[in-house]
Design a protein around this motif. Structure first.
Motif: not given
Length: 328
Positions: A243-252, A258-266, A280-286
């Motif tokens: 299942t290919t999730v196509v994000p809307d842009g590249s903002d972190p 999206a990784i959290e919501r769609h349970r992205i594996e790869t 961005a990950a350490p402070t994003a809380g995702a």
């Protein structure tokens, strides 16, 4: 080695057949998710769109041997447009959304493009490029948009084709499926024409080196139109039944969400995006606990593994090491 993408009689498959050959058994599996709208497209719907667009492009004047330019960022329509154009025996000539008017003009002229599909946001650039095609260059038959609008026809209008899809014979070993660009370190542009068989061979390599499970959630951020290697990841994901999730842009921040919501594996990321997500990950809380691996669409960098570990996975691969396409 027997190709994963050969027919039972050993003949080479075209790209649409190689990618969508198992659609019937995956009909209800979600093929693509539009990160902007959340719309889910099952494999059966993707196949139906390819069938309808094949007839639609033919009625719009696309014929075997023609070239069609797709000028857009990553979008769920990229796949059905590509496979429909391929089934006619035409070649897709994509170009990245960051292309300037001059780059687009050169691309259209160099590849004798017959028709363009453009994102609505890029119409000012596309229209200016069309008007600036020089003498001796065949004019575009039409510029279609991805979505319905008041100024031009869109690919949605092609679904109402009144003629059947053409019956064409494609030689997978010699016929061009995609015309891609490579930009050298000096800024020069090389044109690379890839046959159906060359793409199928690269998909063979990815099937062995980067196996994806049916239904596996794959985030596709790396821009497909920027390089033929990037685009391969779209074909590989769909050929695998993922299942290919196509994000809307590249903002972190939206990507981490999206990784959290769609349970992205790869996650298939450009090097710059990998660096931005790691920062961005350490402070994003995702919640990134679903992420198992990152595939970086670029050369290996000394700190890439550390950045991937920041996202919760120590597994990082580099596309250049997984598959090599023919050179110009």
């Amino acid at each position: 080695m027997t190709s994963h993408f050969s027919s039972a009689d050993g003949t080479l498959a075209t790209v649409p057949d190689a990618v969508l050959g198992r659609t019937a058994e995956r009909a209800e599996v979600i093929a693509m998710i539009d990160g902007g709208t959340g719309r889910e497209v099952p494999y059966a719907e993707l196949q139906m769109a390819v069938d309808q667009l094949t007839a639609g492009f033919a009625q719009a004047g696309v014929a075997q041997g023609d070239a069609v330019c797709l000028f857009a960022p990553n979008h769920p329509a990229y796949a059905p447009v590509f496979y429909a154009v391929s089934r006619i025996g035409a070649a897709l000539a994509p170009i990245g959304a960051q292309a300037t008017v001059g780059e687009l003009v050169a691309h259209l002229a160099r590849n004798n493009v017959h028709l363009m599909v453009s994102a609505e946001s890029l119409l000012p650039v596309a229209g200016t490029a069309e008007r600036n095609l020089g003498a001796g260059v065949s004019p575009l038959k039409e510029i279609l948009t991805l979505h319905p609008n008041d100024s031009r026809r869109s690919i949605v209008d092609l679904f109402g084709a009144t003629v059947p899809a053409p019956a064409v014979t494609i030689d997978a070993a010699t016929d061009t499926a995609v015309i891609t660009r490579r930009v050298s370190q000096g800024g020069g542009v090389q044109t690379v024409r890839l046959t159906h068989a060359e793409i199928a061979g690269a998909l063979d390599a990815l099937a062995d080196s980067l196996p994806l499970a049916v239904g596996e959630r794959v985030l596709a951020e790396a821009p497909w139109a920027e390089a033929g290697e990037n685009e391969l990841l779209l074909h590989h994901s769909l050929a695998s039944g993922a299942t290919t999730v196509v994000p809307d842009g590249s903002d972190p921040e939206p990507l981490l969400e999206a990784i959290e919501r769609h349970r992205i594996e790869t996650a298939l990321l450009s090097p710059a995006t990998l660096a931005e997500l790691a920062a961005a990950a350490p402070t994003a809380g995702a919640d990134l606990s679903s992420l198992q691996r990152v595939v970086c669409c670029g050369p290996a960098a000394d700190d890439s593994a550390g950045r991937a570990a920041t996202l919760g996975t120590a597994s990082v691969s580099y596309l250049a090491a997984l598959v090599a396409l023919p050179q110009a």
